[in-house]
Design a protein around this motif. Sequence first.
Motif, mmCIF file in Angstrom:
data_model
loop_
_atom_site.group_PDB
_atom_site.id
_atom_site.type_symbol
_atom_site.label_atom_id
_atom_site.label_comp_id
_atom_site.label_asym_id
_atom_site.label_seq_id
_atom_site.Cartn_x
_atom_site.Cartn_y
_atom_site.Cartn_z
ATOM 1 N N ALA A 259 0.822 -1.210 0.000
ATOM 2 C CA ALA A 259 0.000 0.000 0.000
ATOM 3 C C ALA A 259 0.857 1.262 0.000
ATOM 4 O O ALA A 259 0.500 2.272 -0.617
ATOM 5 N N GLU A 262 2.280 1.390 -3.867
ATOM 6 C CA GLU A 262 1.334 1.339 -4.982
ATOM 7 C C GLU A 262 0.525 2.624 -5.143
ATOM 8 O O GLU A 262 0.518 3.250 -6.200
ATOM 9 N N ASN A 263 -0.169 3.026 -4.089
ATOM 10 C CA ASN A 263 -1.091 4.153 -4.229
ATOM 11 C C ASN A 263 -0.374 5.477 -4.450
ATOM 12 O O ASN A 263 -0.820 6.312 -5.253
ATOM 13 N N HIS A 266 0.863 6.009 -8.140
ATOM 14 C CA HIS A 266 -0.149 6.357 -9.142
ATOM 15 C C HIS A 266 -0.819 7.701 -8.851
ATOM 16 O O HIS A 266 -1.284 8.367 -9.778
ATOM 17 N N LEU A 267 -0.856 8.106 -7.601
ATOM 18 C CA LEU A 267 -1.376 9.435 -7.298
ATOM 19 C C LEU A 267 -0.443 10.529 -7.803
ATOM 20 O O LEU A 267 -0.892 11.543 -8.338
ATOM 21 N N HIS A 304 -7.868 9.258 -7.093
ATOM 22 C CA HIS A 304 -7.248 8.168 -6.333
ATOM 23 C C HIS A 304 -7.262 6.892 -7.176
ATOM 24 O O HIS A 304 -8.249 6.585 -7.844
ATOM 25 N N PRO A 305 -6.162 6.132 -7.158
ATOM 26 C CA PRO A 305 -6.100 4.955 -8.039
ATOM 27 C C PRO A 305 -7.084 3.845 -7.693
ATOM 28 O O PRO A 305 -7.430 3.037 -8.562
ATOM 29 N N ASN A 306 -7.569 3.781 -6.456
ATOM 30 C CA ASN A 306 -8.511 2.722 -6.097
ATOM 31 C C ASN A 306 -9.903 3.071 -6.604
ATOM 32 O O ASN A 306 -10.712 3.669 -5.902
ATOM 33 N N CYS A 370 -7.606 4.298 6.288
ATOM 34 C CA CYS A 370 -6.201 4.007 5.978
ATOM 35 C C CYS A 370 -5.252 4.470 7.086
ATOM 36 O O CYS A 370 -5.209 5.654 7.443
ATOM 37 N N SER A 411 -8.210 -0.742 -10.207
ATOM 38 C CA SER A 411 -7.358 0.409 -9.905
ATOM 39 C C SER A 411 -6.866 1.052 -11.190
ATOM 40 O O SER A 411 -6.759 0.400 -12.229
ATOM 41 N N GLY A 413 -3.886 3.282 -13.021
ATOM 42 C CA GLY A 413 -2.505 3.710 -12.892
ATOM 43 C C GLY A 413 -1.821 3.804 -14.233
ATOM 44 O O GLY A 413 -1.991 2.941 -15.102
#
Length: 427
Positions: A259, A262-263, A266-267, A304-306, A370, A411, A413
């Motif tokens: 986590a 990854e996030n 991409h953000l 947000h990527p999610n 989170c 997701s 990205g």
Amino acid sequence: MPDQVSADTLPAPFDSAYFADPYAILAELRESGPVHRVATPEGDPIWLLTREADIRAALTDPRLALNRIHSRGGYAGFALPPALDANLLNRDGADHTRIRRLVSGAFTPARAEALGAGIRSTATRLARTIAERGGGDLVADYAAPLPLAAIGDLLDVPEPDRERFAQWTSTMLAPANRAQVTESVQSIHRFLLELIAARRANPGEDLLSTWIGARDQASPDNAAADNTTFDATLDATLDDEHRLDENELVSLTFLVLWAGIENITHLISHGMLLLLRRPDQLAALRADPALLPAMVEELLRYAHPNVLSIRRFTTAEVEIGGVRIPAGDTVMLALASANRDPARFPDPGHLDPARADNPHLAFGHGPHYCLGAALARLELRIAFGVLLEQVPAMELAIPEHELRWRPSFRSLGLLSLPVRGGCDGQR
């Protein structure tokens, strides 16, 4: 009994149009109804929630459990081995609270701020390299290595291993075939076991050593227990039943690494693409860095990527939006749809850093909010601020239609973001 719904009888919204613009397809679904019975690209039946009010409520509803033991088999996805699956994203109730209590102290805003100098130093080095070269791939050269360094330093992961871990997790999310999922999971598992064994033999001042201490203090027969470093993130008075078991230790390490990399990757990349499309907003940020915190919040809402949450399973029949969902079925929450729901956000398709009321769900809501939110916000503020400062003259190096996105329905990205530009006037 397992869900007998055939994918052939269900709508399949995750098609080429969805991958081209998931926000548009989710908007159509949201407008047509709050809950939809659909098939995933793999053919698994799920219930998809699309409206902000329902999704916010679902995030706090104990009848929507994360633990896969509640599934009737309606959603296959990919199964992690127990040593990776005993994490906070597959735990509910007391188990979730126990693990979260043990680790939450490491992710307070004060602790996040203490990491700021190191993050800024890494960001400055990476951005200056891009400026000196006159451009580069913003994903590979900046957005990926920055969180790799931040979370790698937090857990003291050897530098040669960090990129390999990131590649395995990326492949696991968007594999070319099922065999790649298996290979990536096996590689991650071996890597984490070796990392923990090495740290157990030689503990340090890092967060992973602290977690190993939480595990080993509960196991008096572990010879490494007396040598393990502890810190204030743990309550030393907790009895054995409140500590980590070995699978939870490995799984926690996996989740925080995954986590944390990854996030943020991409953000940063998607956020910069959005800003490059909006020269006026980019110029405003350069002129007044004090605007960055509000822009970060708006980017979290907007990009947000999610796109979808992790799956949840109903522990009893649940009625949502007038739709009855049987016990044991799989529910997914369209977070990207919630964050652009006009019933909650006026003019949601406009990227507006001046948005006064912005209770987005980028970090979730409720008991699973989170843990790393404060650290993520800090990294993003530093990432954008340093990049705008060090590479003030930046533009896309290829036409936007040539950009490639990761083929994942859950997701969003960028695979790469080629840019050119260095100091002012250097292009």
